[in-house]
Design a protein around this motif. Structure first.
Motif, PDB file in Angstrom:
ATOM      1  N   ALA A  27       1.203  -1.485  -0.059  1.00  9.32           N
ATOM      2  CA  ALA A  27      -0.130  -0.048  -0.052  1.00  9.32           C
ATOM      3  C   ALA A  27       1.250   1.352   0.086  1.00  9.32           C
ATOM      4  CB  ALA A  27      -0.324   0.121   1.607  1.00  9.32           C
ATOM      5  N   ILE A  28       0.388   1.921  -0.586  1.00  7.08           N
ATOM      6  CA  ILE A  28       0.892   3.561  -0.987  1.00  7.08           C
ATOM      7  C   ILE A  28       0.569   4.660   0.082  1.00  7.08           C
ATOM      8  CG2 ILE A  28       2.314   5.078  -1.971  1.00  7.08           C
ATOM      9  CD1 ILE A  28       3.077   2.965  -4.165  1.00  7.08           C
ATOM     10  N   ALA A  29       0.586   5.340   0.720  1.00  9.53           N
ATOM     11  CA  ALA A  29      -0.395   6.982   0.839  1.00  9.53           C
ATOM     12  C   ALA A  29      -0.053   7.901   0.600  1.00  9.53           C
ATOM     13  CB  ALA A  29      -1.379   6.509   1.935  1.00  9.53           C
ATOM     14  N   ASP A  30       0.299   8.749   0.429  1.00 12.58           N
ATOM     15  CA  ASP A  30       0.696  10.075   0.092  1.00 12.58           C
ATOM     16  C   ASP A  30      -0.310  11.209   0.738  1.00 12.58           C
ATOM     17  OD1 ASP A  30       1.727  12.386   0.049  1.00 12.58           O
ATOM     18  OD2 ASP A  30       2.052  12.128  -2.481  1.00 12.58           O
ATOM     19  N   VAL A  82       5.388  10.406   2.144  1.00 17.02           N
ATOM     20  CA  VAL A  82       4.502   9.539   1.722  1.00 17.02           C
ATOM     21  C   VAL A  82       4.965   7.979   2.455  1.00 17.02           C
ATOM     22  CG1 VAL A  82       3.929   7.698  -0.081  1.00 17.02           C
ATOM     23  CG2 VAL A  82       5.310  10.383  -0.776  1.00 17.02           C
ATOM     24  N   ARG A  83       4.013   7.356   2.988  1.00 19.80           N
ATOM     25  CA  ARG A  83       3.414   6.086   4.026  1.00 19.80           C
ATOM     26  C   ARG A  83       4.245   4.712   3.267  1.00 19.80           C
ATOM     27  NH1 ARG A  83      -0.584   6.740   6.937  1.00 19.80           N
ATOM     28  NH2 ARG A  83      -2.107   5.665   5.610  1.00 19.80           N
ATOM     29  N   ILE A  84       3.932   3.725   3.364  1.00 18.58           N
ATOM     30  CA  ILE A  84       3.713   2.937   2.788  1.00 18.58           C
ATOM     31  C   ILE A  84       4.085   1.810   3.447  1.00 18.58           C
ATOM     32  CG2 ILE A  84       6.088   1.270   0.969  1.00 18.58           C
ATOM     33  CD1 ILE A  84       7.376   3.789   0.503  1.00 18.58           C
ATOM     34  N   ASP A  85       2.847   0.390   3.027  1.00 17.45           N
ATOM     35  CA  ASP A  85       3.277  -0.706   4.226  1.00 17.45           C
ATOM     36  C   ASP A  85       3.968  -1.754   3.133  1.00 17.45           C
ATOM     37  OD1 ASP A  85       1.761   0.914   5.313  1.00 17.45           O
ATOM     38  OD2 ASP A  85      -1.189  -0.516   4.733  1.00 17.45           O
ATOM     39  N   VAL A  86       4.922  -2.509   3.486  1.00 20.17           N
ATOM     40  CA  VAL A  86       5.868  -3.640   3.192  1.00 20.17           C
ATOM     41  C   VAL A  86       5.316  -4.351   4.127  1.00 20.17           C
ATOM     42  CG1 VAL A  86       7.789  -4.020   2.370  1.00 20.17           C
ATOM     43  CG2 VAL A  86       7.168  -1.463   3.041  1.00 20.17           C
ATOM     44  N   GLY A  87       4.938  -5.841   3.088  1.00 23.69           N
ATOM     45  CA  GLY A  87       4.952  -6.757   3.745  1.00 23.69           C
ATOM     46  C   GLY A  87       6.121  -8.507   2.718  1.00 23.69           C
ATOM     47  N   THR A  88       6.854  -8.855   4.220  1.00 25.22           N
ATOM     48  CA  THR A  88       7.641  -9.521   4.235  1.00 25.22           C
ATOM     49  C   THR A  88       7.950 -11.398   5.271  1.00 25.22           C
ATOM     50  OG1 THR A  88       8.797  -9.681   6.579  1.00 25.22           O
ATOM     51  CG2 THR A  88       8.936  -7.405   5.335  1.00 25.22           C
ATOM     52  N   GLY A 106       1.701  13.494  -6.636  1.00 23.21           N
ATOM     53  CA  GLY A 106       1.900  13.921  -5.046  1.00 23.21           C
ATOM     54  C   GLY A 106       4.168  13.857  -5.283  1.00 23.21           C
ATOM     55  N   ARG A 107       3.726  13.320  -4.493  1.00 22.98           N
ATOM     56  CA  ARG A 107       5.365  12.684  -3.841  1.00 22.98           C
ATOM     57  C   ARG A 107       5.856  11.413  -4.369  1.00 22.98           C
ATOM     58  NH1 ARG A 107       7.984  15.437   0.292  1.00 22.98           N
ATOM     59  NH2 ARG A 107       7.145  17.330   0.410  1.00 22.98           N
ATOM     60  N   VAL A 108       5.024  10.379  -5.413  1.00 21.50           N
ATOM     61  CA  VAL A 108       5.176   9.299  -5.821  1.00 21.50           C
ATOM     62  C   VAL A 108       6.146   9.843  -7.115  1.00 21.50           C
ATOM     63  CG1 VAL A 108       4.763   6.864  -6.535  1.00 21.50           C
ATOM     64  CG2 VAL A 108       4.106   8.148  -4.026  1.00 21.50           C
ATOM     65  N   PHE A 109       6.413   8.904  -7.763  1.00 18.45           N
ATOM     66  CA  PHE A 109       6.917   9.712  -9.439  1.00 18.45           C
ATOM     67  C   PHE A 109       6.779   7.768  -9.705  1.00 18.45           C
ATOM     68  CE2 PHE A 109       8.339  12.962  -7.245  1.00 18.45           C
ATOM     69  CZ  PHE A 109       8.275  14.236  -8.266  1.00 18.45           C
ATOM     70  N   PHE A 110       6.837   7.802 -11.382  1.00 21.35           N
ATOM     71  CA  PHE A 110       6.673   7.242 -11.451  1.00 21.35           C
ATOM     72  C   PHE A 110       8.078   6.620 -12.492  1.00 21.35           C
ATOM     73  CE2 PHE A 110       3.261   6.549  -9.358  1.00 21.35           C
ATOM     74  CZ  PHE A 110       2.754   5.966  -9.763  1.00 21.35           C
ATOM     75  N   ALA A 111       8.630   6.176 -13.332  1.00 18.83           N
ATOM     76  CA  ALA A 111       9.998   5.807 -14.287  1.00 18.83           C
ATOM     77  C   ALA A 111       9.895   4.315 -14.700  1.00 18.83           C
ATOM     78  CB  ALA A 111      11.244   5.865 -13.614  1.00 18.83           C
ATOM     79  N   GLY A 112      10.391   4.806 -16.076  1.00 18.64           N
ATOM     80  CA  GLY A 112      10.547   3.067 -17.116  1.00 18.64           C
ATOM     81  C   GLY A 112       9.262   2.790 -17.246  1.00 18.64           C
TER      82      GLY A 112
END
Length: 544
Positions: A156-159, A164-170, A309-315
């Motif tokens: 999950a990503i939330a600006d 930016v808050r990011i949820d990460v699974g491991t 917002g604060r999230v950019f995309f590349a490639g």
């Protein structure tokens, strides 16, 4: 894309356990493919801390991208990764175009001398990623603040406005982290894009192509061979042959639109096609091994904006083109270098956040340029109407006999760096010198007394002074353009940077694009151009 996979993954960034730190990161990169690794390496070498998250532990299987252009190698050289790529890769610059059994013409992508890097190398994408990761490891050993976490899947990503808050699974559970900026480099199927409910608009072409990577001993030259209406059975309207390292050959067959993908990926059926091609070209069928096979559909798409917002995309997460023309990975590396220096200056507080807007403006223009070239190639290769087919066949008929028709033959216009003509932050051009080095263009390499020009432009802003001109570094708003003085230019350097002028002064960005150029040095003019690039004032305020 449907694949049959045979190759083995590299484990480059193994899972290291559940992270304990809870600090906010300046930059988080999602995806450790070629674009994500290049971006992280660039930022880390400039001193900006960066964290890379990837849901695997190394490159995916299969060769995928194989053609890497001179501009990409120039970028990789600046980052310290190019030497093993060129050593391992298959170097080529000649392409041949056939119609049936007859050769229509051939072309040379780099006929001039005086470049460190070749026009193209063919190198399997997993190896390209490995060499980038090797450079990351070397940079880390020298203190570069780069982290890579394998098997850390972003869920999950939330600006939040100012972060930016990011949820990460491991494998050991989930956690959250915060970032000032996030760059999604997670491919054409970008989960990050879906999480933010962003569209990916464009065109799907009604055709399918089969990739067959074949390991064999063969006497084909290291050239790009492309056939229209190939003379071998089962190839469809077109076919392509390329050599890769380790005696692996990339073969593409056009299949058409309405196909049974499972049936077409049957190894026995693929072998029938490969056998027909080899028998047609050599009269024999050598022993070979199917290394990797895949079916893909041409798609040309891009996001409406490369940031949210604060999230950019590349490639490929930001834009996607058909493989013919090698514009995918190569344009992605240009995305990374365009964004890296901007993020570095903004994260350090040297430049205002508005500087980041120009990344989207420039790279969206580049994406449109690539999509246009890719679409034109695809339309020529796979005509869908009677009129377009007649045009294509007429052009092919004429091209073998008359040179004027050859520029109309389109088997994929191969990747070249984008030139940002007329964009904000470039200019003035007070030299009227060679077109290849006008403001907005990427600097071409050239030999100098102690190596190559691009070696001297490896960090920060540069003030390139050529000839008998007195000049000094220029500093403004926390940024310094250091002088690179070449008093005795080689013929190649003079041809590319001087033209008929005895000397010149060039202001160059950290991504090696020309900002402005003059016949003489004036600190006031350089300062104005530098401030314009940083978004602080208009360049046209400079004195002529």
């Amino acid at each position: 894309m449907v694949e049959t996979r045979y190759s083995t993954e590299f484990t480059l960034y193994p899972y290291l356990g559940f992270p304990q730190e809870k600090t906010r990161h300046p930059v988080v990169v999602i995806g450790a493919g070629p674009v994500g690794l290049a971006l992280a390496l660039d930022l880390g070498q400039m001193g900006t801390p960066v964290l890379v998250l990837d849901d695997h532990e190394g490159p995916g299987q299969g060769s995928k991208a194989i053609c890497f252009s001179k501009r990409t190698l120039d970028i990789a050289h600046r980052l310290g990764a190019a030497a093993p790529m060129v050593e391992k890769g298959v170097i080529w610059q000649v392409g041949k175009v056939f119609h049936g059994q007859d050769k229509l013409f051939e072309f040379n992508l780099l006929p001039e001398e005086g470049h460190r890097n070749p026009a193209f190398i063919n190198l399997q994408q997993p190896l390209f990623e490995k060499y980038l990761h090797d450079a990351v490891t070397a940079a880390q050993s020298e203190g570069a603040p780069i982290q890579i976490r394998g098997r850390n899947r972003v869920t999950a990503i939330a600006d939040q406005g100012n972060f930016v808050r990011i949820d990460v699974g491991t494998p050991d559970g989930a956690y959250q982290l915060e970032a000032d900026y996030v760059v999604a480099c997670d491919g054409a199927r970008s989960p990050s894009r879906d999480m933010l409910d962003l569209t990916f608009d464009g065109r799907v072409f009604e055709d399918n192509f089969l990739i067959a990577d074949v390991r064999m001993k063969a006497d084909f030259p290291t050239e790009r061979w492309f056939w229209f209406q190939p003379p071998f059975e089962g190839a469809g309207q077109s076919a392509l042959l390329h050599k890769q390292p380790d005696d692996i050959w990339r073969i593409d067959f056009q299949l058409g639109w309405e196909i049974d993908r499972k049936r077409e990926l049957d190894p026995a059926r693929i072998r029938t096609r490969v056998d027909a091609m080899l028998s047609s070209q050599t009269g024999t069928i050598p022993d070979y091994e199917l290394v990797w096979t895949s079916i893909y559909t041409f798609q040309c798409r891009r996001m409406r904006d490369f940031r949210k917002g604060r999230v950019f995309f590349a490639g490929d997460a930001a834009h996607q083109v058909s493989p013919f023309g090698a514009r995918g990975a190569n344009s992605g590396l240009q995305d990374a270098e365009n964004l890296a220096w901007r993020l570095d200056l903004v994260c350090k507080g040297i430049a205002a956040p508005g500087l980041l807007d120009h990344y989207c403006t420039e790279r969206m223009f580049a994406a449109d340029e690539n999509i246009l070239n890719s679409s034109r190639a695809t339309d020529f290769m796979t005509p869908k109407t009677g009129v377009s087919r007649q045009f294509r066949n007429a052009v092919l008929h004429l091209a073998g006999r008359h040179a004027f028709a050859r520029p109309f033959v389109n088997s994929g216009r191969l990747s070249v760096p984008c030139t940002y003509d007329g964009f904000a932050g470039f200019g003035p051009d007070m030299l009227s010198g060679p077109k290849v080095t006008r403001p907005g263009a990427a600097c071409p390499d050239a030999p100098v007394a102690d190596g190559y020009l691009l070696d001297h432009l490896s960090t920060g802003f540069a003030l390139l002074v050529i000839g008998d001109i007195a000049a000094a570094p220029v500093t403004t708003a926390g940024v310094t353009a250091e002088t690179v003085h070449i008093t005795a230019p080689t013929d190649a350097l003079a041809a590319r940077y001087l033209g008929d002028h005895p000397g010149a002064v060039y202001l160059i960005r950290p991504d090696q694009h020309v900002i402005a150029r003059w016949q003489t040095f004036d600190a006031k003019n350089v300062t104005a151009a530098l401030r314009a690039t940083l978004g602080q004032e208009a360049a046209n305020g400079a004195d002529a």
